[in-house]
Write an enzyme that holds these catalytic residues in place. Structure first.
Site, PDB file in Angstrom:
ATOM      1  N   LEU A  58       0.676  -1.364   0.104  1.00 62.96           N
ATOM      2  CA  LEU A  58      -0.265  -0.181  -0.124  1.00 62.96           C
ATOM      3  C   LEU A  58       0.719   1.326  -0.417  1.00 62.96           C
ATOM      4  O   LEU A  58       0.006   2.495  -0.510  1.00 62.96           O
ATOM      5  CB  LEU A  58      -0.954  -0.208   1.075  1.00 62.96           C
TER       6      LEU A  58
ATOM      7  N   GLY B 283       9.344   6.615   5.632  1.00 63.02           N
ATOM      8  CA  GLY B 283      11.210   5.968   5.823  1.00 63.02           C
ATOM      9  C   GLY B 283      11.143   4.913   6.764  1.00 63.02           C
ATOM     10  O   GLY B 283      12.122   4.814   7.067  1.00 63.02           O
TER      11      GLY B 283
ATOM     12  N   VAL C  75       4.019  -0.517   3.996  1.00 62.65           N
ATOM     13  CA  VAL C  75       2.523  -1.190   4.493  1.00 62.65           C
ATOM     14  C   VAL C  75       1.617  -1.592   3.581  1.00 62.65           C
ATOM     15  O   VAL C  75       2.404  -1.284   2.939  1.00 62.65           O
ATOM     16  CB  VAL C  75       1.735   0.549   5.255  1.00 62.65           C
TER      17      VAL C  75
ATOM     18  N   ASP D 151       4.532  13.346  13.364  1.00 65.33           N
ATOM     19  CA  ASP D 151       4.366  13.582  11.846  1.00 65.33           C
ATOM     20  C   ASP D 151       2.819  13.639  11.540  1.00 65.33           C
ATOM     21  O   ASP D 151       2.686  12.389  10.765  1.00 65.33           O
ATOM     22  CB  ASP D 151       5.246  12.135  11.986  1.00 65.33           C
TER      23      ASP D 151
END
Length: 206
Positions: A15, A19, A23, A141
């Site tokens: 997907l 970094g 996934v 993030d």
């Protein structure tokens, strides 16, 4: 074509890559459902201190239960036949793209969502962050690529319910920054000034 498996999880489709790892959409062969499996990059897997730190945080993130935060179900370390250690995290699979995908196909083309839709997205994310902050977790993030839009849940917004994901570089408040690798600082275009300066952070940094 050989099917890649990690325990009961059958990897189906990559997907995305970031970094810290990749996934994958995967199938849980026991529960007969789709899940998302995040595989850590090899350079992180080779660092026992990082693995220990990440496992602690995975346990903490798994304790967060909020409709706008992706649920973590499992975190495993396995040793393959070649003695290579693989670390992976198992999460809910959210059917739908990211907010970054949505922006790429709408706002960047001059097609802007309504004010109501924007407020709904920001409200859901704010509630998710408030839930995490009250439990001592800072995401660090926040960016469109880490916000999923659940297209199976459009009761309040045709765009899809926002779901915050990728707490992979999150850390507990008051964690010693020296224990973290430079790769965990966040995305340069989105991090707060105090993160960029390696100064103490708080919930307001998100």
């Amino acid at each position: 074509m050989e099917v890649k498996r990690f325990g009961k999880y059958e990897l189906m489709e990559c997907l995305g890559r970031g970094g810290m790892g990749e996934v994958w959409k995967a199938r849980d062969s026991q529960l007969q459902r789709f899940v998302a499996v995040k595989l850590l990059h090899a350079n992180f897997q080779a660092d026992p201190d990082f693995i220990a730190h990440f496992m602690r945080e995975a346990q903490f993130v798994a304790s967060l239960h909020h409709p706008n935060i992706v649920q973590v179900h499992d975190f495993q370390l396995i040793t393959e036949q070649n003695s290579e250690v693989k670390a992976y995290m198992v999460m809910d699979y959210i059917e739908g793209g990211t907010l970054a995908d949505y922006i790429r196909h709408t706002s960047r083309k001059g097609l802007f969502p309504s004010a109501t839709d924007i407020v709904h997205i920001l409200t859901g994310l704010s509630l998710a962050l408030d839930h995490a902050h009250q439990r001592g977790m800072i995401h660090r993030d926040i960016k469109p690529a880490n916000i999923l839009l659940d297209k199976t849940n459009t009761a309040h917004n045709p765009i899809g319910e926002p779901v915050l994901t990728d707490f992979g570089i999150a850390r507990l408040q008051n964690t010693n920054a020296s224990t973290l690798t430079n790769a965990m600082l966040g995305t340069p275009l989105y991090i707060s000034p105090e993160q960029a300066r390696n100064q103490p952070i708080s919930g307001s940094s998100d």
